[in-house]
Design a protein around this motif. Structure first.
Motif, PDB file in Angstrom:
ATOM      1  N   SER A 232      15.645 -28.934   1.187  1.00 34.22           N
ATOM      2  CA  SER A 232      14.489 -29.934   1.134  1.00 34.22           C
ATOM      3  C   SER A 232      15.179 -31.295   1.309  1.00 34.22           C
ATOM      4  O   SER A 232      14.549 -32.216   2.178  1.00 34.22           O
ATOM      5  CB  SER A 232      14.065 -30.064  -0.153  1.00 34.22           C
ATOM      6  N   ARG A 233      16.726 -31.442   1.370  1.00 35.65           N
ATOM      7  CA  ARG A 233      17.352 -32.416   1.827  1.00 35.65           C
ATOM      8  C   ARG A 233      17.487 -32.640   3.105  1.00 35.65           C
ATOM      9  O   ARG A 233      17.280 -33.788   3.849  1.00 35.65           O
ATOM     10  CB  ARG A 233      18.861 -32.567   0.963  1.00 35.65           C
ATOM     11  N   LEU A 234      17.729 -31.386   3.882  1.00 36.69           N
ATOM     12  CA  LEU A 234      17.892 -31.432   5.138  1.00 36.69           C
ATOM     13  C   LEU A 234      16.648 -31.796   5.916  1.00 36.69           C
ATOM     14  O   LEU A 234      16.281 -32.359   6.957  1.00 36.69           O
ATOM     15  CB  LEU A 234      17.908 -29.954   5.653  1.00 36.69           C
ATOM     16  N   ALA A 235      15.267 -31.343   5.217  1.00 36.74           N
ATOM     17  CA  ALA A 235      13.881 -31.691   5.786  1.00 36.74           C
ATOM     18  C   ALA A 235      13.834 -32.710   5.718  1.00 36.74           C
ATOM     19  O   ALA A 235      13.170 -33.720   6.779  1.00 36.74           O
ATOM     20  CB  ALA A 235      12.986 -30.752   4.985  1.00 36.74           C
ATOM     21  N   ALA A 236      14.064 -33.617   4.852  1.00 37.72           N
ATOM     22  CA  ALA A 236      13.841 -35.091   4.502  1.00 37.72           C
ATOM     23  C   ALA A 236      14.530 -36.209   5.530  1.00 37.72           C
ATOM     24  O   ALA A 236      14.182 -37.046   5.750  1.00 37.72           O
ATOM     25  CB  ALA A 236      14.544 -35.507   3.057  1.00 37.72           C
ATOM     26  N   ILE A 237      15.796 -35.641   6.220  1.00 35.11           N
ATOM     27  CA  ILE A 237      16.265 -36.286   7.529  1.00 35.11           C
ATOM     28  C   ILE A 237      15.880 -35.547   8.640  1.00 35.11           C
ATOM     29  O   ILE A 237      16.638 -35.873   9.673  1.00 35.11           O
ATOM     30  CB  ILE A 237      17.867 -36.322   7.185  1.00 35.11           C
ATOM     31  N   GLY A 238      14.796 -34.653   8.718  1.00 35.01           N
ATOM     32  CA  GLY A 238      14.287 -34.061  10.080  1.00 35.01           C
ATOM     33  C   GLY A 238      15.060 -32.741  10.495  1.00 35.01           C
ATOM     34  O   GLY A 238      14.869 -32.505  11.479  1.00 35.01           O
ATOM     35  N   LEU A 239      16.009 -32.375   9.592  1.00 36.06           N
ATOM     36  CA  LEU A 239      16.755 -31.111  10.017  1.00 36.06           C
ATOM     37  C   LEU A 239      15.841 -29.810   9.632  1.00 36.06           C
ATOM     38  O   LEU A 239      15.416 -29.712   8.475  1.00 36.06           O
ATOM     39  CB  LEU A 239      17.998 -31.012   9.649  1.00 36.06           C
ATOM     40  N   THR A 240      15.912 -28.933  10.465  1.00 28.89           N
ATOM     41  CA  THR A 240      14.961 -27.655  10.221  1.00 28.89           C
ATOM     42  C   THR A 240      16.125 -26.617   9.639  1.00 28.89           C
ATOM     43  O   THR A 240      17.156 -26.685   9.968  1.00 28.89           O
ATOM     44  CB  THR A 240      14.123 -27.279  11.397  1.00 28.89           C
ATOM     45  N   SER A 241      15.482 -25.434   9.217  1.00 27.82           N
ATOM     46  CA  SER A 241      16.131 -24.554   8.885  1.00 27.82           C
ATOM     47  C   SER A 241      16.828 -23.748  10.106  1.00 27.82           C
ATOM     48  O   SER A 241      17.828 -22.971  10.023  1.00 27.82           O
ATOM     49  CB  SER A 241      15.499 -23.322   8.010  1.00 27.82           C
TER      50      SER A 241
END
Length: 298
Positions: free
Chosen positions: A37-46
């Motif tokens: 979720s933190r990654l998604a918040a800065i625009g990084l995907t799985s």
């Protein structure tokens, strides 16, 4: 004693906070959902995570298991006061029964993965008998997946885990191919184990190289006799926070130690299977490791 800082550029374009969060995740401080979720918040995907932060062990082979200059196999060692039995990856330089200095290679907090096996092969290519125990042996061994390996290792009794590594050190020191000189190198959790072995078994360890490892318990540190080569990444906040007090104690006991802090490097900078790896830093640190062992284990 000396501390040097290296001016080298990061090889990764992944934002630094993503590396910091991965370190938290890999060491159990946050769960996978929080990490993603933190990654998604800065625009990084799985997918970006899989391509950058999560190890790709196909990249980690520098020395093939069938290299003609080494022989790789597995060996078991007794550990009745530990987890019951131990097993590890034994790599021997070609050259018959000639006794050699021996080096224990200690994995991270996920079992004996392909990167650590390759490190053992690199040491054998450099002329040492290398042994890399798998602390997950009694659970079936490294599962081939780091997340599962971390969970398995976290389930083990920590006192017995340390006892297993002490018994592995005894096994290797007394191996029929051992010259009687024993070094230890470890990474992350293995860095802690390297510090721990130097402090708890000074009669066994002749040289220790902890890579980004936390210190042994304070009451054991004054026992250290072996020379230490400590390798740190500048951006590794978690481990580096423990260094000032550790260094103060090493100074107080007049320990023989050298510490290098690699500028711009993250925790795990030696691991060539992830985006944390930067070749020039890793290779320089490794050349220092081999030189250190050649000096102190000869």
């Amino acid at each position: 004693m000396s501390i040097q800082r290296l001016n080298t550029e990061s090889a990764s374009t992944i934002p630094q906070e993503a590396f910091d969060w991965y370190d938290e995740y890999a060491h159990g401080d946050i769960d996978r959902r929080t990490f993603l979720s933190r990654l998604a918040a800065i625009g990084l995907t799985s997918a970006a995570v899989a391509g950058g932060l999560i190890p790709n062990y196909a990249l980690a082979e520098q020395v093939s298991f069938n290299d003609p200059e080494i022989t790789a196999s597995y060996a078991e060692f007794p550990s009745p006061d530990g987890l019951g039995s131990g097993r590890g990856y034994l790599v021997v330089p070609k050259g018959g029964a000639e006794k050699k200095p021996v080096v224990l290679v200690v994995h991270e907090n996920r079992g004996l993965n392909p990167y650590i096996k390759d490190v053992a092969r690199r040491l054998a290519k450099a002329g040492f008998v290398a042994f890399a125990p798998d602390i997950l042996h009694t659970l079936g061994g490294y599962p081939g997946n780091d997340d599962e390996g971390r969970a398995m290792q976290a389930s083990l009794d920590k006192v017995k885990v340390e006892t297993d590594f002490i018994n592995a050190a005894k096994f290797l020191k007394n191996h029929e191919l051992s010259s009687g000189k024993l070094g230890v190198v470890g990474f992350c959790f293995g860095g802690y184990v390297s510090n721990m072995l130097a402090a708890r078994t000074p009669e066994l360890i002749d040289a220790a190289v902890p890579y980004y490892g936390t210190p042994a318990k304070a009451e054991f540190i004054p026992n250290i006799k072996a020379p230490l080569l400590l390798q740190f990444g500048e951006l590794d906040k978690r481990v580096n926070a423990t260094w000032p007090n550790y260094e103060a104690t090493l100074k107080a006991i007049k320990a023989d130690y050298t510490a290098y802090i690699y500028k711009g490097a993250n925790h795990g900078f030696h691991n060539d299977s992830t985006a944390r790896y930067v070749e020039d830093q890793a290779e320089l640190s490794w050349s220092r490791t081999v030189e250190f062992f050649n000096k102190h284990l000869a």
